[in-house]
Motif scaffolding. Structure first.
Motif, PDB file in Angstrom:
ATOM      1  N   LEU A 170     -63.814  31.611 -32.760  1.00  0.00           N
ATOM      2  CA  LEU A 170     -65.244  31.361 -32.504  1.00  0.00           C
ATOM      3  C   LEU A 170     -65.853  32.288 -31.461  1.00  0.00           C
ATOM      4  O   LEU A 170     -67.062  32.421 -31.380  1.00  0.00           O
ATOM      5  CB  LEU A 170     -65.448  29.901 -32.080  1.00  0.00           C
ATOM      6  N   GLN A 171     -64.985  32.904 -30.657  1.00  0.00           N
ATOM      7  CA  GLN A 171     -65.515  33.732 -29.571  1.00  0.00           C
ATOM      8  C   GLN A 171     -66.434  34.866 -30.055  1.00  0.00           C
ATOM      9  O   GLN A 171     -67.446  35.134 -29.415  1.00  0.00           O
ATOM     10  CB  GLN A 171     -64.374  34.294 -28.723  1.00  0.00           C
TER      11      GLN A 171
ATOM     12  N   SER B  67     -55.777  48.308 -26.931  1.00  0.00           N
ATOM     13  CA  SER B  67     -56.501  49.351 -26.199  1.00  0.00           C
ATOM     14  C   SER B  67     -58.022  49.199 -26.327  1.00  0.00           C
ATOM     15  O   SER B  67     -58.760  49.652 -25.463  1.00  0.00           O
ATOM     16  CB  SER B  67     -56.074  50.732 -26.684  1.00  0.00           C
ATOM     17  N   GLU B  68     -58.470  48.545 -27.411  1.00  0.00           N
ATOM     18  CA  GLU B  68     -59.923  48.363 -27.580  1.00  0.00           C
ATOM     19  C   GLU B  68     -60.389  47.267 -26.633  1.00  0.00           C
ATOM     20  O   GLU B  68     -59.904  46.140 -26.710  1.00  0.00           O
ATOM     21  CB  GLU B  68     -60.256  47.959 -29.018  1.00  0.00           C
ATOM     22  N   LYS B  69     -61.341  47.600 -25.739  1.00  0.00           N
ATOM     23  CA  LYS B  69     -61.808  46.599 -24.771  1.00  0.00           C
ATOM     24  C   LYS B  69     -62.856  45.722 -25.454  1.00  0.00           C
ATOM     25  O   LYS B  69     -64.051  45.983 -25.393  1.00  0.00           O
ATOM     26  CB  LYS B  69     -62.383  47.284 -23.544  1.00  0.00           C
ATOM     27  N   MET B  70     -62.379  44.710 -26.121  1.00  0.00           N
ATOM     28  CA  MET B  70     -63.306  43.816 -26.825  1.00  0.00           C
ATOM     29  C   MET B  70     -62.834  42.377 -26.706  1.00  0.00           C
ATOM     30  O   MET B  70     -61.735  42.100 -26.231  1.00  0.00           O
ATOM     31  CB  MET B  70     -63.407  44.224 -28.293  1.00  0.00           C
ATOM     32  N   ALA B  71     -63.717  41.466 -27.159  1.00  0.00           N
ATOM     33  CA  ALA B  71     -63.410  40.038 -27.104  1.00  0.00           C
ATOM     34  C   ALA B  71     -62.187  39.742 -27.955  1.00  0.00           C
ATOM     35  O   ALA B  71     -61.670  40.604 -28.656  1.00  0.00           O
ATOM     36  CB  ALA B  71     -64.598  39.255 -27.601  1.00  0.00           C
ATOM     37  N   LYS B  72     -61.753  38.495 -27.925  1.00  0.00           N
ATOM     38  CA  LYS B  72     -60.499  38.128 -28.583  1.00  0.00           C
ATOM     39  C   LYS B  72     -60.468  38.523 -30.062  1.00  0.00           C
ATOM     40  O   LYS B  72     -61.419  38.290 -30.793  1.00  0.00           O
ATOM     41  CB  LYS B  72     -60.300  36.630 -28.453  1.00  0.00           C
ATOM     42  N   ARG B  97     -47.215  37.606 -33.966  1.00  0.00           N
ATOM     43  CA  ARG B  97     -48.651  37.493 -34.195  1.00  0.00           C
ATOM     44  C   ARG B  97     -49.285  36.956 -32.912  1.00  0.00           C
ATOM     45  O   ARG B  97     -48.786  36.019 -32.294  1.00  0.00           O
ATOM     46  CB  ARG B  97     -48.869  36.500 -35.337  1.00  0.00           C
ATOM     47  N   GLY B  98     -50.386  37.572 -32.507  1.00  0.00           N
ATOM     48  CA  GLY B  98     -51.050  37.110 -31.281  1.00  0.00           C
ATOM     49  C   GLY B  98     -52.516  37.464 -31.283  1.00  0.00           C
ATOM     50  O   GLY B  98     -53.122  37.693 -32.332  1.00  0.00           O
ATOM     51  N   VAL B  99     -53.092  37.481 -30.091  1.00  0.00           N
ATOM     52  CA  VAL B  99     -54.517  37.764 -29.931  1.00  0.00           C
ATOM     53  C   VAL B  99     -54.675  38.782 -28.810  1.00  0.00           C
ATOM     54  O   VAL B  99     -54.054  38.649 -27.757  1.00  0.00           O
ATOM     55  CB  VAL B  99     -55.276  36.462 -29.566  1.00  0.00           C
TER      56      VAL B  99
END
Lengths: 376, 158
Positions: A170-171, B67-72, B97-99
């Protein structure tokens, strides 16, 4: 002498009822089963403390006990509580049922903590709350009182807000759109209230959802005014508002179709709903003047007070009137800025606090009567 | 809202069955997954719900990750052959598998719960010695912590 006894004596002396009617009322009331708020409150408090104790025991992570035994005892406790809940429901022991149900729900949360501890899961508290909310939803609905569903809804909303702001799924939609999230929460509670009322009537769940609609609305209005929470880009934030718009439309339709309210009350409630939505969008239009936000908050509080008075909810009316007075006071501090902390500013501020209190105390009943008549 | 005895039984059985299913699944991953040992570094905060734990960063040895500075965003680390990807790799025998949370990879395996009375001792040992974590991986990339190793020795035996 009890309140009832005093009332009966007064009504007999005024000729409203005769002695025989007074005796029948007295007999009827004394035949009712004891329902003590103090007893219920103490038992619920006891259950909460026991639950916190269980969570603390789990938190201590006793390594002397094998994991399988910890899990075994936990599931055995859950099963015993489940059996006791069903038994107290069958034997119609209302207070016992509520206390056992509350203990069961707290133990379910503690069990999630225990599983998390034994298997070293790296989840966050809001994820545990969401899992707990989903698996205990039906059990919370079994309650006849307000406390258990009220607690459940509080935990669910906490989990939901943090899920929206932090979860990977959802983020991307809600990230940093705090305004949209806070706007949606009371609307979701209003939706739950409508569904619960239509399915089950005026139950503890319906009252709990309604209470959270009011609490969530007040909290949302507070957050709507915090400028640092706004992420002011109209092109990347609108998606976050869509669930709220659907829920607002559902609430408006439900209000309009309600048989409970008169037309004037329906119109007033829909106007309040419309005004409530506006401050969450002002930052998208780059409006930052605090007076504008304050105007909408004051309008919502004032109109809600009138609406509650029209329902003859005098206590809630007075709470909203008090909040309205406090909001005016905050507005004064906002308008005066640093000047409010000078000697003269403080004298005026103190005078205003006293004036608000005196005016509220003097006119609250008259205002309630006026508002009650308005919606007739 | 619940009017019948059967509905009430369902309502109280549901959480017990759900928790039992969760426990069974966690146990299944631990007992059937492929074992991997990876080095870690760590410190010690406190979890309000579950008590003391060591939280650490895992060295996956895969080079640049997240490396990409982005949200989850969902991401994958393959340990054989070593690679990082935002999409599930077609060929990988040991997948996690992760985030990606900005530049941090989180797979829910960054915590190890320890007894309250031993938390400080264990933290000191981990700071002064070489520590690693024993993981259990499923084919779909779900991962579970099995043990924490200090100088190759299991923490459970401490």
């Amino acid at each position: 002498m009890s309140k009832l006894e005093n009332g009966l004596k007064e009504w007999v002396s005024l000729g409203f009822i005769n002695l025989d009617q007074a005796k029948r009322i007295r007999d009827y009331e004394s035949a009712k089963p004891e329902s003590s708020w103090i007893l219920s409150g103490l038992l619920i408090l006891g259950a909460v403390i026991v639950g916190i104790g269980v969570i603390s025991l789990i938190a201590a992570n006793w390594n002397g006990i094998p994991d399988a035994l910890k899990l075994g005892v936990d599931f055995a406790l859950l099963s015993v509580l489940a059996l006791a809940i069903v038994h107290s429901w069958e034997t119609k022991k209302a207070i016992q049922f509520e206390v056992l149900l509350l203990s069961f729900l707290i133990l379910c949360l503690a069990s999630i903590g225990l599983i998390s501890q034994i298997y070293h899961t790296g989840g966050k508290l809001y994820q545990a709350l969401m899992l707990w909310s989903f698996i205990t939803f039906a059990a919370a609905l079994a309650s006849r009182q307000i406390f258990v569903p009220f607690m459940w809804t509080g935990a669910f909303l906490t989990g939901l807000v943090f899920t929206a702001l932090d979860s990977a799924a959802l983020q991307p939609i809600f990230q940093k759109h705090y305004q949209a999230v806070f706007m949606t929460v009371p609307l979701l509670c209003a939706g739950f209230t409508v569904v619960s009322k239509s399915l089950a009537g005026e139950t503890g769940s319906t009252r709990a959802f309604r209470a959270w609609t009011l609490i969530g609305g007040l909290v949302a209005l507070f957050f709507a005014e915090l400028p640092f929470l706004s992420n002011g880009k109209i092109n990347n934030g609108l998606m976050a508002y869509i669930p709220g718009y659907f829920l607002a439309a559902f609430a408006a339709v439900s209000i309009w179709q309600s048989l409970e309210y008169r037309n004037a009350q329906k119109t007033l409630l829909i106007i309040i709903l419309g005004i409530f939505l506006i401050p969450f969008h002002l930052h998208l239009l780059e409006i930052k003047m605090s007076i504008v936000y304050a105007t909408f908050s004051i309008a919502v509080l004032g109109l809600m007070a009138i609406f509650l008075a029209s329902l003859k909810e005098r206590r809630l009316f007075q709470y909203f009137l008090f909040l309205l007075g406090m909001r005016f006071l905050v507005l004064y501090f906002q308008a005066l800025g640093g000047l409010a902390t000078t000697g003269i500013g403080l004298i005026i501020s103190g005078g205003l606090v006293i004036a608000v209190a005196v005016l509220w105390n003097k006119y609250r009943t008259a205002l309630a009567v006026w508002a009650e008549r308005w919606a007739q | 809202m619940i009017q019948s005895k059967n509905a009430l039984i369902f309502a109280v059985l549901l959480p017990i069955l759900a928790l039992a299913a969760l426990t069974t699944y966690k146990n299944f991953v631990v007992s059937t997954g492929k074992e991997v040992i990876l080095p870690i570094s760590g410190y010690d905060p406190r979890d309000l719900l579950s008590g003391h734990y060591l939280i650490y960063q895992i060295d996956y040895g895969v080079g640049e990750i997240c490396s990409e500075k982005m949200a989850k965003r969902t991401a994958y680390i393959c340990l054989e052959p070593k690679m990082f990807s935002y999409y599930e790799p077609e060929v990988c025998s040991k997948l996690i598998r992760g985030v990606c949370n900005y530049n941090r990879f989180e797979a829910g395996i960054e915590k190890y719960f320890v007894p309250e009375d031993k938390a400080k001792d264990l933290e000191a040992k981990i700071r002064s010695k070489t520590a690693s974590v024993l993981l259990s991986l499923t084919d779909s990339g779900h991962t579970q912590v099995k043990d924490l190793l200090v100088n190759g020795q299991s923490l459970k035996n401490e």
